[in-house]
Motif scaffolding. Structure first.
Motif, PDB file in Angstrom:
ATOM      1  N   ARG A 106       3.593  10.482  -0.485  1.00  0.00           N
ATOM      2  CA  ARG A 106       2.739  11.654  -0.567  1.00  0.00           C
ATOM      3  C   ARG A 106       1.265  11.258  -0.538  1.00  0.00           C
ATOM      4  N   HIS A 107       0.941  10.248  -1.353  1.00  0.00           N
ATOM      5  CA  HIS A 107      -0.458   9.820  -1.361  1.00  0.00           C
ATOM      6  C   HIS A 107      -0.905   9.360   0.030  1.00  0.00           C
ATOM      7  N   HIS A 108      -0.094   8.561   0.672  1.00  0.00           N
ATOM      8  CA  HIS A 108      -0.472   8.044   1.988  1.00  0.00           C
ATOM      9  C   HIS A 108      -0.581   9.172   3.016  1.00  0.00           C
ATOM     10  N   ALA A 109       0.335  10.121   2.930  1.00  0.00           N
ATOM     11  CA  ALA A 109       0.295  11.215   3.906  1.00  0.00           C
ATOM     12  C   ALA A 109      -0.924  12.096   3.661  1.00  0.00           C
ATOM     13  N   GLU A 110      -1.093  12.516   2.410  1.00  0.00           N
ATOM     14  CA  GLU A 110      -2.161  13.489   2.135  1.00  0.00           C
ATOM     15  C   GLU A 110      -3.543  12.890   2.306  1.00  0.00           C
TER      16      GLU A 110
END
Lengths: 684, 684
Positions: A328-332
């Protein structure tokens, strides 16, 4: 012992004892086998019966004895920088970022071997297993050998390994009270390798831009310096598709916050936009060790191992919350904001020599995994999570990684290393293919201009063309010596210009081969054929080729033998048939004496080939059309395969393979015309 | 966790989980602790409470976490050629005849460490345990460190080990579900080492002849050639107590028949008699791997491991029938027929690099032991069996061996190696003492006359003076280059004579120190003080000395700093107090600048010492009287200790220790007069 379970044509599974739960085959990163492609391979019987395998357990683990016959030679065990052919050796598969000796230690060991007899064996374990490749005789073996003979007066004589096999393959698996193995039939060695790759889901398929050139900028750069260097690359027309930022992009590293540094990169959005406008893809360095300042530190902490690394958390990627937090962190924050790729550093393990910076093998993870199994699988888990974040943003990625293991072939990442011996870097290309792994003999620094050019050439027909200039602020062609480069002390202008030209030409050669390489990767994905292969993989019956660890086959038709600084001549044994000099068309059979000029990479072409060369572009544009010059060798040339998907999306995963072909007369299949046009034909 | 069990003053045992049955403490080679001597050491509390140790198990083994404090430095882990001080490092204790890298691999690893804080810990396991010496922080540790700081631009910066301790000692023991540990209190570091040695039964006590010089003859010799060389040694007055025969004495090797070769040694009795008449003791080479032609092959076979080594049996020495078979053959055929010592080769393990000649770790033995635990303990078992055969014949032996482990200190054998780096050979003397092991920096070949002499000098104050000339037919002083020596191409006569003189003088220097060394070994046996010690062992509080791996303390009063070829000068930090140059008497404090001539070994003497030097003899005669010249340094000299048993029998084992002393005025205790007489006193 149980019966053999036939999973796919030529792929069988056998179980012994009580296998462990945390083995490679049981991980979330395992992809569905490509059953149709497996069925399309030529039929072949299993290499041996279940009854020929002996299995036993003890308190320290379990042991397998598998048949070997005289004359068989053994390859595999993952990326190996020290040795190609393992017959008669002992290999202990420890994950190690600095494999200083030839023992099996590797960034990317893999409990998988292939035999020249035309089969492969995957031992499904994440333990640091040891393989005795036919060098140790059992007491109760039938055959009695006695080679004592004369008195020996040197250690070399005393401890000389016996050539060839005189004993079984013995596999020593720590801790486990049982194990499953997978047998891959041939009939040929290359078929067995293909079956392994297809069983894993097929090989990695990078986007076209991933096969372009990558330049990694100095780790100490601020945003302005990075932009300035990027502008210089465009201004000088140095081909570059991917611009890499090293640890300095983060607010803290080592360990990582995965967040832009407010000091060095205060306006990341503007930076990303500016680079993308100039057609750069961005690759960000990171490792998985998560610093207390990372925004998801507290969320991740319950799903982390019990040792810190550089004061950071070690995520337990076998648990969904850890994967999800990371993804999630990498995507967002990153992939949906213009980042296309990552360099996943230090996911291997401390070497066993300098400081033990990584987590111990006796670490405990909340999932129940221990540090040993986690080390074996950490890189593949990490690739899978980061690939997921890219997919989230619709990005077909092609990144860098420092560890891999079994079932890694579909992951779109290339192995690299902090080690730097040129001969070993070349050998790595020949060894990694046997385990469906990709390896870049990257350029980082050079002892001389000759060393520089030779190292660049080595990458032309390799998985990745990577100028990894993280240690110097200025391009290498301005100054190769780091200490001077850092002080902006450059070569005289004419020498800079000369090196710049050689650089541009070598990178352009890479770009010319791009359609050829892209088709080779499509064959990897859909047919399981590694794009870069040791000569022994395609020609196992030719004993002259079994130790050739300094040349490799690239795609279907090319053979490349990179030179190293100081080499003036090489007599290369050739596989059967006629081979032609790529540059001159000269015919060779049986062997060739190579003596290339400094600027020339020795490449040989199989007789009767069409080699499509693209007009070299500085960067790939999505869906662009390549203008081809065909080089035709021989009087009965076979058409060249081309692959004509859009080159950047995931469409290929659901559509029929977009194969096309181009013929010696310049004509082309309809499908190929979408992406390719023939500009000229040159005959040799 | 159980309570701490106090075994002896300052020696405690703790048990965790369910310990294995095949651990070092449970082997037949373990001797009775020397309880009285242990009680005589200064009182000291246990280094930590049982409650400070954390223990846990998993399927892969068990884990211990033991306290470490900032400032502590860690030594030990057996013979280490690569490193003296292990703080912050990871050590995996694999048995390995070719430890090419600094990882813990060793001929003689030992799961035993000592701290400068004044204590030692023995982990009673024969597994290839890994020790993380304070370099890996636990997630739940209280202290938070964060040293990231600036961006690093070299790998050396990235992976630099932290200096000093920031974490516990973590011990990773494979396979075991529990373990016992032994704690050795100080108060001083040297006291802790003494406690370990005494707990093991005291140090090895060689006969006087064992401390003389040994010459091992060419492996290809026949009896006549051996006798001819022996005669040459006597004729040239080269000191030599022990004459060694290499594999060629046997009817078959590799593997071994343990029987004289009828071709090369048709009349062994005559040969032995002739050598003994000339006052040579005979040392025979062997390894334990038993060839089908050995007379006891069939008897041994049921008590052997399931892998062959060089087509020979691997005896399971943990079983009485295997031990008895071996012992009986050696006693009846060899030790009762005039053989006094043995060189026990290849009882370590294949290195992990070249051929896997030894038995795999996954071997099975009829006792239930596996290859891993057997490798750790094989050398010590083997020493114990061969020592038994010597005792059978009333022979107090002093042999050579290539593997040892815990509880080995009483075994009268000296470790050696096929490795040959001179700096590493010197380091080995400083590291082995911490585990109560003896190591010879033997001479085998030299790159130059300077290298030759420097290597000979290194042995003068070491466990064994060994010219191991198994690769050349002629003495090294006639020709150092093997290829020429084999062809009888010698140096010009004047150069031969020069080297011969230097050889004789260096060996004579060894013989002059013999009474001093014999007393040092008596202190080893009766008081537990290793005869050769790193400076850090006696002076752990002095941080300047903690990495001194190129000089050592020999006995009570001497410090030796051997030079290597090419060295011209060395600034050596000195322990506290005044030190005197052995040769000139010059005073030094804090440090000394050494620049010895080629023929000179740098030796320093503690102020106020009496150093007894014997008239150099060519060989020791049983019970002979030594004529001493006393070297007196300082104005308030302490008497020198002497040990005055007969020097060759086992009487010392039952009698009160035969300590005596000689004073600076030349007077002597009554007990000393039995074996020593003062001839002269020289004052410095």
């Amino acid at each position: 012992m149980k019966n053999m379970e036939q999973l796919f044509p030529g792929v069988a599974r056998l179980a012994f004892g009580t296998p462990e739960s945390d083995t490679p085959s049981k991980q979330v990163y395992v992809r569905a086998p490509r059953g149709e492609a497996l069925a399309a391979l030529p039929a072949a019987a299993a290499p041996f019966d279940a009854g020929q395998i002996r299995f036993s357990v003890s308190t320290r683990g379990c042991r397998l004895e598998l048949p070997l016959s005289p004359g068989e030679d053994i390859y595999g065990f993952g990326l190996n920088l020290k040795r190609l052919r393992h017959t008669g050796r002992k290999r202990t598969l420890r994950v190690n970022s600095d494999p200083a000796v030839d023992t099996g230690d590797s960034h990317a060991p893999c409990p998988l071997y292939f035999s020249t007899a035309g089969y492969g064996v995957l031992v499904d374990t994440a333990r640091y297993a040891t393989f005795y490749c036919g060098g140790n005789e059992l007491l109760n073996a039938r055959k009695q050998t006695d080679e004592a003979g004369g008195i020996r007066l040197t250690e070399a004589e005393l401890y000389a390994g016996k050539e060839g096999v005189s004993a079984p393959m013995v596999v020593d698996i720590p801790a486990a009270q049982g194990v499953e193995i997978y047998l891959f039939s041939g009939p040929a060695l290359l078929d067995a390798v293909r079956r392994y790759v297809l069983f894993c889901g097929g090989g990695a398929f990078p986007p076209e831009w991933g096969l372009g050139c990558q330049y990694r900028a100095c780790g100490a750069f601020e945003a302005g310096e990075a932009l300035s260097l990027a502008a210089e690359l465009r201004e000088k027309h140095i081909p570059c598709d991917v611009f890499g930022l090293e640890p300095g992009w983060q607010s803290h590293a080592y360990s990582c916050t995965f967040s832009w540094s407010p000091e060095r990169f205060p306006e990341p959005e503007a930076l990303v936009n500016r680079l993308r406008e100039q057609h750069f893809r961005i690759n960000l360095w990171e490792h998985a060790f998560t610093h207390p300042d990372a925004p998801f530190y507290e969320e991740l902490r319950p799903y982390s191992g019990d040792f810190k690394v550089w004061n950071g958390l070690v995520p337990d990627f076998t648990l969904a919350p850890a994967r999800e937090t990371f993804r999630r962190h990498h995507a967002e924050r990153l992939t949906r904001r213009g980042i296309d790729a990552f360099k996943l550093d230090e996911c291997d393990n401390s070497d066993f020599i300098s400081s033990p910076w990584s987590f111990p093998e006796c670490s405990r993870f909340p999932s129940g995994h221990d540090g040993e199994t986690m080390h074996s699988m950490f890189g593949t888990h990490y690739m899978n999570v980061v690939d997921g974040a890219c997919r989230d943003a619709g990005v077909r990625t092609y990144g860098l990684v420092r560890n891999a293991h079994a079932f890694a072939p579909p992951q779109p990442f290339v192995l690299y290393s902090d080690l730097y011996d040129h001969a070993e870097f070349i050998r790595g290309v020949t060894t990694s293919g046997f385990s469906g792994l990709l390896w870049t003999p990257e350029f980082r620094h050079a002892a001389s201009p000759e060393d520089y050019i030779r190292r660049l050439q080595t990458m032309v027909l390799s998985p990745l063309m990577l100028l990894n200039i993280w240690m110097m602020p200025n391009p290498p062609w301005r100054q190769l010596v780091r200490e001077r480069n850092v002080r902006n002390e450059f070569y005289p202008p004419e020498e800079q210009a000369h090196l710049e030209v050689l650089t541009r030409e070598t990178l352009q050669l890479r770009m010319r081969f791009l359609p050829y390489l892209y088709a080779a990767f499509a064959a990897y994905r859909f047919e399981g054929t590694p794009p870069f292969r040791a000569l022994a993989m395609d020609y196992p019956e030719d004993e002259r080729l079994r130790d050739v660890d300094f040349a490799w086959l690239a795609g279907e038709r090319l053979l490349v033998a990179p030179f190293r600084a100081g080499m003036t001549e090489l007599v290369l044994p050739l596989p059967p048939g006629v081979w032609r000099d790529f540059h001159t068309g000269e015919r060779h059979e049986a062997e060739v004496r190579l003596a290339p000029a400094i600027g020339e990479l020795p490449i040989l072409v199989k007789e009767n080939s069409v080699i499509p060369l693209a007009d070299p572009v500085e960067y790939i544009e999505d869906g662009m059309q390549h203008r081809l010059t065909l080089r035709v060798y021989g009087s009965a040339p076979e058409p060249a395969r081309l692959f004509a998907d859009d080159g950047f999306s995931f469409g290929y995963e659901n559509e029929a393979p977009a194969w096309g072909e181009v013929r010696a007369d310049g004509s082309m299949s309809e499908s190929a015309k979408r992406r390719y046009a023939v500009k000229a034909v040159e005959r040799f």
